[in-house]
Design an enzyme around this catalytic site. Sequence first.
Site, PDB file in Angstrom:
ATOM      1  N   CYS A 260       0.869  -1.174   0.000  1.00  0.00           N
ATOM      2  CA  CYS A 260       0.000   0.000   0.000  1.00  0.00           C
ATOM      3  C   CYS A 260       0.906   1.223   0.000  1.00  0.00           C
ATOM      4  O   CYS A 260       2.131   1.093   0.123  1.00  0.00           O
ATOM      5  CB  CYS A 260      -0.931  -0.015   1.213  1.00  0.00           C
ATOM      6  SG  CYS A 260      -0.074  -0.340   2.755  1.00  0.00           S
TER       7      CYS A 260
ATOM      8  N   ARG B 138      12.860  -0.057  -3.764  1.00  0.00           N
ATOM      9  CA  ARG B 138      12.051  -0.406  -4.933  1.00  0.00           C
ATOM     10  C   ARG B 138      12.734   0.099  -6.194  1.00  0.00           C
ATOM     11  O   ARG B 138      13.151   1.257  -6.263  1.00  0.00           O
ATOM     12  CB  ARG B 138      10.687   0.259  -4.803  1.00  0.00           C
ATOM     13  CG  ARG B 138       9.675  -0.223  -5.817  1.00  0.00           C
ATOM     14  CD  ARG B 138       8.363   0.517  -5.634  1.00  0.00           C
ATOM     15  NE  ARG B 138       7.258  -0.191  -6.246  1.00  0.00           N
ATOM     16  CZ  ARG B 138       6.119   0.385  -6.594  1.00  0.00           C
ATOM     17  NH1 ARG B 138       5.925   1.670  -6.378  1.00  0.00           N
ATOM     18  NH2 ARG B 138       5.154  -0.322  -7.154  1.00  0.00           N
TER      19      ARG B 138
ATOM     20  N   ASP C 225      -2.909  -2.386  -2.371  1.00  0.00           N
ATOM     21  CA  ASP C 225      -2.454  -1.340  -3.302  1.00  0.00           C
ATOM     22  C   ASP C 225      -3.178  -0.019  -3.075  1.00  0.00           C
ATOM     23  O   ASP C 225      -3.100   0.900  -3.894  1.00  0.00           O
ATOM     24  CB  ASP C 225      -2.559  -1.760  -4.774  1.00  0.00           C
ATOM     25  CG  ASP C 225      -1.803  -0.805  -5.698  1.00  0.00           C
ATOM     26  OD1 ASP C 225      -0.736  -0.329  -5.303  1.00  0.00           O
ATOM     27  OD2 ASP C 225      -2.309  -0.494  -6.789  1.00  0.00           O
TER      28      ASP C 225
HETATM   29  O1  LIG Z   1       0.545   0.754 -11.820  1.00  0.00           O
HETATM   30  C1  LIG Z   1       0.699   1.844 -11.223  1.00  0.00           C
HETATM   31  O2  LIG Z   1       0.356   2.937 -11.709  1.00  0.00           O
HETATM   32  C2  LIG Z   1       1.369   1.849  -9.915  1.00  0.00           C
HETATM   33  C3  LIG Z   1       2.053   2.985  -9.516  1.00  0.00           C
HETATM   34  C4  LIG Z   1       2.777   2.955  -8.371  1.00  0.00           C
HETATM   35  C5  LIG Z   1       3.611   4.082  -7.963  1.00  0.00           C
HETATM   36  O3  LIG Z   1       3.442   5.160  -8.542  1.00  0.00           O
HETATM   37  O4  LIG Z   1       4.450   3.886  -7.086  1.00  0.00           O
HETATM   38  O5  LIG Z   1       2.791   1.847  -7.583  1.00  0.00           O
HETATM   39  C6  LIG Z   1       2.083   0.730  -7.896  1.00  0.00           C
HETATM   40  O6  LIG Z   1       2.164  -0.244  -7.130  1.00  0.00           O
HETATM   41  C7  LIG Z   1       1.355   0.723  -9.103  1.00  0.00           C
END
Ligand SMILES: O=C(O)c1cc(C(=O)O)oc(=O)c1
Length: 317
Positions: A38, A130, A267
């Site tokens: 999340c 990440r 998420d």
């Molecule tokens: O698919 C996405 O747009 C998305 C974006 C982000 C982020 O902007 O970090 O993180 C996610 O887990 C998924």
Amino acid sequence: MNRPTTGGFAKTPGWLDWYDGPSRPRLRLPDGAVDAHCHVFGPGERFPYAPERKYTPCDAGKDDLFALRDHLGFARNVIVQATCHGADNRALVDACLASGGRARGVATVRRDVADAELERLHAAGIRGVRFNFVKRLVDFTPKDELLAIAQRIAPLGWHVVVYFEAPDLPELWDFFTALPTTVVVDHMGRPDVTQPVDGPQFGLFVRLLREHPNVWTKVSCPERLSVSGPPALPGRCGPDRPPYADVIPFARRLVEAFPDRVLWGTDWPHPNLKDHMPDDGLLVDWLAHIVPDEAHLRRLLVDNPMRLYWPDEWKGA
Ligand SMILES: O=C(O)c1cc(C(=O)O)oc(=O)c1
């Protein structure tokens, strides 16, 4: 409800705010369940969005996240640095520190991050970094820079979380398999779910996990991957009509084949969804369709995330 974006920022046109008043899940979550993916966004007036961001969200701060955690019946969160905050981890760190030990974090850092900063992040509860390869979300970072970061964080016992889309896996394979840490893949490596679960694209992803025991995956984000739905919205799905039915075989395959290396998260607040915003309670209920039994659900929501993020508190399955 139209959620604000404070700090003088303007929300990206078409941005969907998170679902107001989600249901309570029908699924009984095991004690100590972890929402292992999340985000927090801002609030912008306190934690400004990064200049290099590709979208501007509505504010979605820690208080709303923790309220959702309690409403859904989770005990803990793993908060993943969102790309709209770039490598400025202040909102993430603030949320982790405010959680009373109930949140861990995954940060974004640059190659030149100071040792003292890594130690500060560790003390706040950060346990991973990440790396993002999704082109609509980030600018390209050279792989040697990413590898240098991985080598810096490995001694801390941290892991690397990677986000990419399935067609890019062949090109990224050598890089991923050279990483010196546990590697956690976001959202099942974003398969094209119109292709067969036994087909070559998903087969390559399954092979990555089979051949590399340090690779884990989150079986999350059916709402992003689904093509035919139905969405997790009241009246649109139910026990006999599961949401995101086309994603179920993919997630279930991973849960059954790698029960000790799967994680799941809401998420929330679901950045960049274009079509609909899921009811998070119904999204939790989707889990009933991807686990064969309660023991698998417990591994997915408790044992695995605890082992990775709270190893000192994990008592063993
Ligand atoms: O698919 C996405 O747009 C998305 C974006 C982000 C982020 O902007 O970090 O993180 C996610 O887990 C998924």
